[in-house]
Design a protein around this motif. Structure first.
Motif, mmCIF file in Angstrom:
data_model
loop_
_atom_site.group_PDB
_atom_site.id
_atom_site.type_symbol
_atom_site.label_atom_id
_atom_site.label_comp_id
_atom_site.label_asym_id
_atom_site.label_seq_id
_atom_site.Cartn_x
_atom_site.Cartn_y
_atom_site.Cartn_z
ATOM 1 N N ARG A 206 -94.280 90.356 142.528
ATOM 2 C CA ARG A 206 -95.560 90.070 143.282
ATOM 3 C C ARG A 206 -95.789 91.313 144.249
ATOM 4 O O ARG A 206 -94.953 91.757 144.941
ATOM 5 C CB ARG A 206 -95.631 88.781 144.140
ATOM 6 N N GLU A 210 -101.493 90.557 145.914
ATOM 7 C CA GLU A 210 -101.474 89.287 145.060
ATOM 8 C C GLU A 210 -101.026 87.914 146.079
ATOM 9 O O GLU A 210 -101.791 86.896 145.607
ATOM 10 C CB GLU A 210 -100.479 89.444 143.912
ATOM 11 N N LEU A 221 -103.681 83.559 141.719
ATOM 12 C CA LEU A 221 -102.482 83.958 141.272
ATOM 13 C C LEU A 221 -101.945 83.070 139.897
ATOM 14 O O LEU A 221 -101.706 83.705 138.849
ATOM 15 C CB LEU A 221 -101.460 84.095 142.180
ATOM 16 N N ASN A 224 -104.273 84.423 137.163
ATOM 17 C CA ASN A 224 -103.869 85.713 136.546
ATOM 18 C C ASN A 224 -102.527 85.436 135.649
ATOM 19 O O ASN A 224 -102.220 86.165 134.789
ATOM 20 C CB ASN A 224 -103.355 86.399 137.845
#
Length: 327
Positions: A206, A210, A221, A224
């Protein structure tokens, strides 16, 4: 954030309004209506558009946008555009994209070729890259053959020495990978530049942005993660070359041969750290990069907020004007 909004955010399928069917396909929402192309007979319009089959066996097609000139003073650059949507959503005919490209064709001005590529998970990557290369080949073939040339792509209208690849979000990822693959085309075809608008990349580790924006309203997140899960080849993780451009892959040794790149991003985008890393990687490989990062703004802001569109179009116009056409 209220309790109901928090519960929706915890379910990425609900956020995207998609349903994963037992056969692995998606039921997708109609988030945006579809726009029809505007024929030349439809007056008054400053930009005409039409749809052209690309690969009938794949059910792919392109939508061409042409400013309303009988004959332009000088032939227009060509911009092949790939839409966003995390590889799983939207269309080249989505109304916001159609409206943006109409506006872009007037502002730049240029001939835009919007690509209707296959979506994941029904067609996982690299299907979208394959469709992108089909579009590049189509433009190349217009340049080298008079036999089946489209009437909007004649040399007096289209400048084939100034062909750019452009994409926003997932479309930026597609443009990047298509440009790498275009280096191996035979017969060759030169891409003059890349326009990577908030390009969509990832990785297993990460980034600070993010984590800081894990509950982002546009690209949280978990959403994503889900989009990469649906788009990448089966069994692949987020350090796969399709997701993480820093990872050595089949085309990584060709990165230094890429043409000039415009990379745009916003401080309020969870992906901004990855976009800045992309710029550093490209520059480190000798690619000329023009970076335009604004602290204000969020992922896909120019699609949601019309007041942000002019800055995007100005960046595109200025970049194209700055790139040596090679003539």
């Amino acid at each position: 954030m209220g309790e109901s909004e928090s519960s929706i955010t915890d379910d990425p399928y609900a956020v995207l309004q998609i349903v994963l069917n037992p056969d692995g396909s998606l039921t997708r929402p109609t988030i945006f209506p579809l726009s029809h192309p505007r024929a030349e007979a439809e007056q008054p319009h400053h930009v005409f558009s039409k749809d052209v089959p690309l690969n009938p066996s794949k059910k792919t097609w392109i939508r061409i946008f042409r400013p309303h000139f009988s004959t332009p003073t000088t032939p227009l650059p060509i911009i092949i555009d790939f839409h966003g949507g995390g590889f799983i959503l939207h269309s080249a005919a989505s109304a916001p994209l159609h409206a943006l490209l109409e506006r872009a064709a007037r502002h730049v001005p240029a001939i835009f070729v919007a690509v209707e590529y296959r979506l994941a998970p029904e067609y996982r990557l690299p299907a979208a890259y394959d469709d992108a290369i089909d579009a590049v080949r189509w433009v190349r073939d217009q340049a080298i053959s008079d036999l089946h040339r489209d009437t909007w792509m004649t040399p007096d209208l289209a400048d084939f020495s100034r062909c750019f690849l452009m994409g926003s979000s997932a479309g930026g990822n597609i443009a990047y990978h298509a440009a790498l693959r275009a280096l191996d085309l035979d017969p060759p075809f030169k891409i003059a530049g890349l326009i990577l608008n908030e390009p969509y990349f990832g990785g297993e580790q990460r980034t600070e942005s993010e984590l800081k924006m894990a509950q982002d309203r546009i690209l949280p997140l978990n959403v994503n993660d889900l989009m990469w899960q649906l788009a990448l080849p089966g069994g692949a993780h987020r350090d796969h070359e399709f997701c993480n451009p820093i990872t050595p892959g089949s085309h990584h040794d060709r990165v230094g041969s890429l043409p000039p790149c415009l990379v745009r991003g916003y401080g309020g985008d969870p992906l901004v750290d990855r976009q800045r890393s992309l710029v550093r990687m490209l520059e480190g490989r000798g690619v000329h990069v023009l970076s335009r990062f604004r602290e204000e703004g969020y992922h896909a802001v120019e699609f949601f907020d019309p007041q942000e569109t002019p800055a995007f179009l100005t960046d595109v116009h200025d970049f194209i004007s700055s790139v040596n056409s090679g003539r």
